[in-house]
Design a protein around this motif. Sequence first.
Motif, PDB file in Angstrom:
ATOM      1  N   ILE A   1     -99.547 -67.911  36.523  1.00  0.00           N
ATOM      2  CA  ILE A   1     -99.738 -67.250  35.238  1.00  0.00           C
ATOM      3  C   ILE A   1    -101.386 -67.024  35.170  1.00  0.00           C
ATOM      4  O   ILE A   1    -102.302 -67.780  35.901  1.00  0.00           O
ATOM      5  CB  ILE A   1     -99.425 -68.388  34.263  1.00  0.00           C
ATOM      6  N   ASP A   2    -101.861 -66.237  34.058  1.00  0.00           N
ATOM      7  CA  ASP A   2    -103.341 -65.961  34.224  1.00  0.00           C
ATOM      8  C   ASP A   2    -103.773 -67.406  33.199  1.00  0.00           C
ATOM      9  O   ASP A   2    -103.648 -67.757  32.121  1.00  0.00           O
ATOM     10  CB  ASP A   2    -103.524 -64.605  33.179  1.00  0.00           C
ATOM     11  N   PRO A   3    -104.580 -68.266  33.915  1.00  0.00           N
ATOM     12  CA  PRO A   3    -105.354 -69.310  33.288  1.00  0.00           C
ATOM     13  C   PRO A   3    -106.139 -69.037  32.220  1.00  0.00           C
ATOM     14  O   PRO A   3    -106.184 -69.782  31.239  1.00  0.00           O
ATOM     15  CB  PRO A   3    -106.124 -69.995  34.432  1.00  0.00           C
TER      16      PRO A   3
ATOM     17  N   PHE B   1    -104.047 -71.212  30.129  1.00  0.00           N
ATOM     18  CA  PHE B   1    -104.455 -72.566  30.109  1.00  0.00           C
ATOM     19  C   PHE B   1    -105.710 -72.695  29.435  1.00  0.00           C
ATOM     20  O   PHE B   1    -106.642 -73.273  29.560  1.00  0.00           O
ATOM     21  CB  PHE B   1    -104.803 -72.618  31.671  1.00  0.00           C
TER      22      PHE B   1
ATOM     23  N   ALA C   1     -97.242 -73.035  37.834  1.00  0.00           N
ATOM     24  CA  ALA C   1     -97.103 -71.928  37.030  1.00  0.00           C
ATOM     25  C   ALA C   1     -97.711 -71.042  37.827  1.00  0.00           C
ATOM     26  O   ALA C   1     -98.996 -71.206  38.307  1.00  0.00           O
ATOM     27  CB  ALA C   1     -97.295 -72.054  35.516  1.00  0.00           C
TER      28      ALA C   1
ATOM     29  N   ASN D   1     -99.938 -61.476  42.161  1.00  0.00           N
ATOM     30  CA  ASN D   1     -98.993 -60.687  41.381  1.00  0.00           C
ATOM     31  C   ASN D   1     -99.263 -60.601  39.999  1.00  0.00           C
ATOM     32  O   ASN D   1     -98.773 -59.760  39.288  1.00  0.00           O
ATOM     33  CB  ASN D   1     -97.598 -61.206  41.573  1.00  0.00           C
ATOM     34  N   VAL D   2    -100.268 -61.357  39.447  1.00  0.00           N
ATOM     35  CA  VAL D   2    -100.500 -61.466  37.959  1.00  0.00           C
ATOM     36  C   VAL D   2    -102.121 -61.273  37.852  1.00  0.00           C
ATOM     37  O   VAL D   2    -102.855 -61.775  38.711  1.00  0.00           O
ATOM     38  CB  VAL D   2    -100.366 -62.940  37.609  1.00  0.00           C
ATOM     39  N   ALA D   3    -102.379 -60.441  36.890  1.00  0.00           N
ATOM     40  CA  ALA D   3    -103.617 -60.121  36.557  1.00  0.00           C
ATOM     41  C   ALA D   3    -104.292 -61.335  35.727  1.00  0.00           C
ATOM     42  O   ALA D   3    -103.562 -61.996  35.085  1.00  0.00           O
ATOM     43  CB  ALA D   3    -103.793 -58.922  35.856  1.00  0.00           C
ATOM     44  N   GLY D   4    -105.369 -61.419  35.960  1.00  0.00           N
ATOM     45  CA  GLY D   4    -106.291 -62.614  35.355  1.00  0.00           C
ATOM     46  C   GLY D   4    -107.246 -63.200  35.855  1.00  0.00           C
ATOM     47  O   GLY D   4    -107.708 -62.588  36.866  1.00  0.00           O
TER      48      GLY D   4
ATOM     49  N   ARG E   1     -91.964 -70.494  41.021  1.00  0.00           N
ATOM     50  CA  ARG E   1     -91.402 -69.685  42.098  1.00  0.00           C
ATOM     51  C   ARG E   1     -91.165 -70.631  43.141  1.00  0.00           C
ATOM     52  O   ARG E   1     -90.386 -70.229  44.179  1.00  0.00           O
ATOM     53  CB  ARG E   1     -92.500 -68.774  42.464  1.00  0.00           C
TER      54      ARG E   1
ATOM     55  N   GLY F   1    -103.491 -71.571  38.599  1.00  0.00           N
ATOM     56  CA  GLY F   1    -102.638 -70.286  38.136  1.00  0.00           C
ATOM     57  C   GLY F   1    -101.962 -69.979  39.074  1.00  0.00           C
ATOM     58  O   GLY F   1    -101.085 -68.809  39.047  1.00  0.00           O
ATOM     59  N   GLU F   2    -102.190 -70.262  40.412  1.00  0.00           N
ATOM     60  CA  GLU F   2    -101.316 -69.592  41.580  1.00  0.00           C
ATOM     61  C   GLU F   2    -100.944 -70.741  42.319  1.00  0.00           C
ATOM     62  O   GLU F   2    -101.320 -71.907  42.122  1.00  0.00           O
ATOM     63  CB  GLU F   2    -102.436 -68.826  42.361  1.00  0.00           C
ATOM     64  N   GLN F   3    -100.113 -70.366  43.322  1.00  0.00           N
ATOM     65  CA  GLN F   3     -99.675 -71.432  44.456  1.00  0.00           C
ATOM     66  C   GLN F   3     -99.668 -70.432  45.779  1.00  0.00           C
ATOM     67  O   GLN F   3     -99.726 -69.137  45.951  1.00  0.00           O
ATOM     68  CB  GLN F   3     -98.196 -71.518  44.405  1.00  0.00           C
TER      69      GLN F   3
ATOM     70  N   VAL G   1    -100.281 -63.923  47.077  1.00  0.00           N
ATOM     71  CA  VAL G   1    -100.207 -62.463  46.724  1.00  0.00           C
ATOM     72  C   VAL G   1    -100.428 -62.558  45.099  1.00  0.00           C
ATOM     73  O   VAL G   1     -99.742 -63.101  44.506  1.00  0.00           O
ATOM     74  CB  VAL G   1     -98.751 -61.832  46.879  1.00  0.00           C
TER      75      VAL G   1
END
Lengths: 377, 377, 377
Positions: A178-180, A184, A176, C350-353, A200, C313-315, C348
């Motif tokens: 997404i904002d942990p 999360f 994912a 792309n998601v804030a958090g 993705r 939360g990222e890759q 990148v």
Amino acid sequence: MPDENIDLLSARSTRRSFLTRLSALGLVIPGVGSALASCSRGEPNESDSARRGAGQGAIAANQQPQAGARGVRNPDSRLDTLHHAEHGTTTSATGAAGPFQRFDATAPPPAKTRTQQIHWRAQAVPLRISPEIVVAAWTFEGNIPGPTLRCRVGDTIEFTLTNEHEVPHSMDFHAAQIDPKTAFRSVLKGQSVSYTFSPRYAGAFAYHCGSSPVLMHIGSGMIGAIIVDPPAPLAPAKEFVLVQNEFYLGDAVNGVQPFDYTKMLGTLPDYVAFNGRPGQYQTEPIRVKRGDRVRFYVVDVGPTVPCAFHVVGEQFDTVYIGSPPGNAIHGVQTFNVAAGGGMIFELVANVAGEFPFVNHGFGHGQKGAIGLLVVEE
Amino acid sequence: MPDENIDLLSARSTRRSFLTRLSALGLVIPGVGSALASCSRGEPNESDSARRGAGQGAIAANQQPQAGARGVRNPDSRLDTLHHAEHGTTTSATGAAGPFQRFDATAPPPAKTRTQQIHWRAQAVPLRISPEIVVAAWTFEGNIPGPTLRCRVGDTIEFTLTNEHEVPHSMDFHAAQIDPKTAFRSVLKGQSVSYTFSPRYAGAFAYHCGSSPVLMHIGSGMIGAIIVDPPAPLAPAKEFVLVQNEFYLGDAVNGVQPFDYTKMLGTLPDYVAFNGRPGQYQTEPIRVKRGDRVRFYVVDVGPTVPCAFHVVGEQFDTVYIGSPPGNAIHGVQTFNVAAGGGMIFELVANVAGEFPFVNHGFGHGQKGAIGLLVVEE
Amino acid sequence: MPDENIDLLSARSTRRSFLTRLSALGLVIPGVGSALASCSRGEPNESDSARRGAGQGAIAANQQPQAGARGVRNPDSRLDTLHHAEHGTTTSATGAAGPFQRFDATAPPPAKTRTQQIHWRAQAVPLRISPEIVVAAWTFEGNIPGPTLRCRVGDTIEFTLTNEHEVPHSMDFHAAQIDPKTAFRSVLKGQSVSYTFSPRYAGAFAYHCGSSPVLMHIGSGMIGAIIVDPPAPLAPAKEFVLVQNEFYLGDAVNGVQPFDYTKMLGTLPDYVAFNGRPGQYQTEPIRVKRGDRVRFYVVDVGPTVPCAFHVVGEQFDTVYIGSPPGNAIHGVQTFNVAAGGGMIFELVANVAGEFPFVNHGFGHGQKGAIGLLVVEE
């Protein structure tokens, strides 16, 4: 002995009980195992000394296997390249955990829909990881690992976790973006957290509880795999999921062994397993047919030990070290999957036979990360 | 002390004897080494206390090297970036093992024939791995590592193993695609096993005894390398084979140290070596000429520790992380070879000088996985 | 207790003091931490027993966090997926080391000139690596890590090291192709060594003191990173340098903890840190804006532990496992950087958090290799 409970890494007590437990699992050689088992009950006595004598003999000869107790090894045995796993009838650890159940390594089929609603529960359960051993597991859906989730790049996963345990828990999907902080986040007993994500990248990804301290939550069993298929499917294959995890255990209380955070920090596991049961695929192998392409989704959730994945008697035609169908290397005997990582290993089973698959870092692999791939004619 | 023999991972006894042995090898710094060596004989005495005082001084100042005993270090010494290896005359461990012999790292030449008959023996021998240390080795052909085999993709290897040891043994070539149940089966003393294989992939592959428990058989020295050349040969180069293995040893019996399975399970080796002798290529370096392409076939047989291969003062122009000539990455300072894996590391030696090659995981590398590449004008 | 000083890996004393220190750093869970802290003062007393009782309760329930002392965890806390780091006012380790200072992870800008003159000093300093902990550091320029050097392929670096410490030191840049015997030679106090090099490959490279024994010099803090840009710059990004190192410490003397060579050989660190301070980027996160490309230059100087780098939360869109702009893999959750190696990780945002970045080998990562990347709208 309060001191014993706290001083968990004391070499003397820990090593003895560790080896005793290994012995119970059949993971040590007989001569040494029995000698060591005799030492776990405290002060030596005459009987202990006698057995220890045998052990010393073994040590003097490089601790070689003693043929006596179980007879001469059969060099034609299919298990000969594996560790001994002659589980007898167990008399301990009965009760709530139920009978030992193999974890099916077969990968779930590709998703039929582009949207999935998933609702899992965080649960503490006694889990039988071998005929003799029950652990006080923290789980997703009552098992180690939790269910394997499978979807495709761009699919929508609507996920809800409900916590049924006194300890706050959460869910961290490595697939994912997404904002942990929000997705999360931990929830208390009786509460739920929901979020939606859309992977993705294709690959073999880990999931785990991300609540603090993460080491404790991963190490206690809140782990699993999510497979993300690329937009165009990979070549047809017999597909299996292998989630490697380590077990760090304390002494049994009422037949159930708790997880031990101090030992997790010590990074020397008691057992290492594929799919939560040390050595389970030795007695009940994974089976394919000659000519099959075999694809292993290998996810190492750790918490710490890498997985030097290898199949005895085979080489991998392809290892996807990044997202498939790109990022592939070819002609590989062994490759390290990092703790918290996942890779996809492929071979074409052109030869019939019985092929052990292992963590070739054998100081760890010998503790249970060994299974058997049977290629039938 | 029977208890000492069994409780092998007891921190006190093991650490002391470990450091004593390291000290004997010249692998620890003088001040600390002598202080620790003094503790290995049991209860402290006055002399011990005096020496220990020096050790404490070293500890208080971050255990820095004490210049005293061996004089101020020569900062221009070619060994200054290495560990100390001033082996003196040895008075221990004489006898059957014979004198210390360096293991020639030079790769054998490419195979001249497309079919090779190989007949090796599994043998237990006392092996001198340093001027001071003799181990009770389990071997192929009497050495650690065994002979390096070299062939080409598609060649035919007709292999026979005859076991001359009381313990059942077998042979697992990582370059073979073959049924392990039959080909890699164990044979008893006096028996032989034969099989034929044809490597499909080029690369640097491990071989090892696969008999149960594998950890014990790999850990006791039954290891080596098989190089498989691609159909079109790689660019001409000075070629070397480096097999990294770990040593886990018990206390000497009649001057010979047995291998210790319990310590293998503990994953903290006493020594780590290239080609079976800790630090051998410091005193007798590997030599090439300026302008040579240098190719290292690095095979990590473990049993457990990865090899973070690095050459001080150089970068690798190419590392083949899969089968050559594809699967290459470029401009690499260090790359991990997994336990049970192999990779090929290339550089062009455009600069003359003296370049240490190391396992840059120095907690392990410092225990002997350090050598010297001399590039001559 | 002279014995205590020498027998540093004695499980009992070491584990207790280790856990006590972890506890001081906030790196263990409260219930267990307090129970263990109580054991570090010697023999148990009544108060200890009471606290230990709480600890045992925790153990019986898998050592779960006890809510009591610090209140129920806030499941919405941004730190919830991290370890607890509620540093209180410290009363210890005041003095010469000065106040705690975060190490700025921001990469220096690309070099403006093609030739740089660099003059650094080897210095021993007391360094505060957390509000509570001061270590007797060996450093380049008074810090762990030393300054980050940045240049471009083909640039000229004219480097001088002056040694201001009693122990001989040297400088080994992994980006240099040069004769180590001459360039990386050790110099005594008051002396200098100069050399000029021109990096051939782009990437994230380590530097470290290469004086013998290297393990001691790396392990005591003489480490850092040199970034080499490719001829054509990579895509614009917010760039950060993360140097992972391990700390192996002895008991404090006058409030300062020395480095401990014996523990380095034991390979079980007390702390693992990004840029020399365990957990520093939890309390003072790294900040970027949504839409930014984020580039981490991850250098693992070890001395021993790999870095399984991961962002929760990222890759990673791209990981350069060799020299950029080639040698890239894509769609990666976690990849191991070897000790003595470096890789470049890109995503990148792309998601804030709030995205924790970690060494996902959590047995090590939990000891401080955890930080926070905040992506602001």
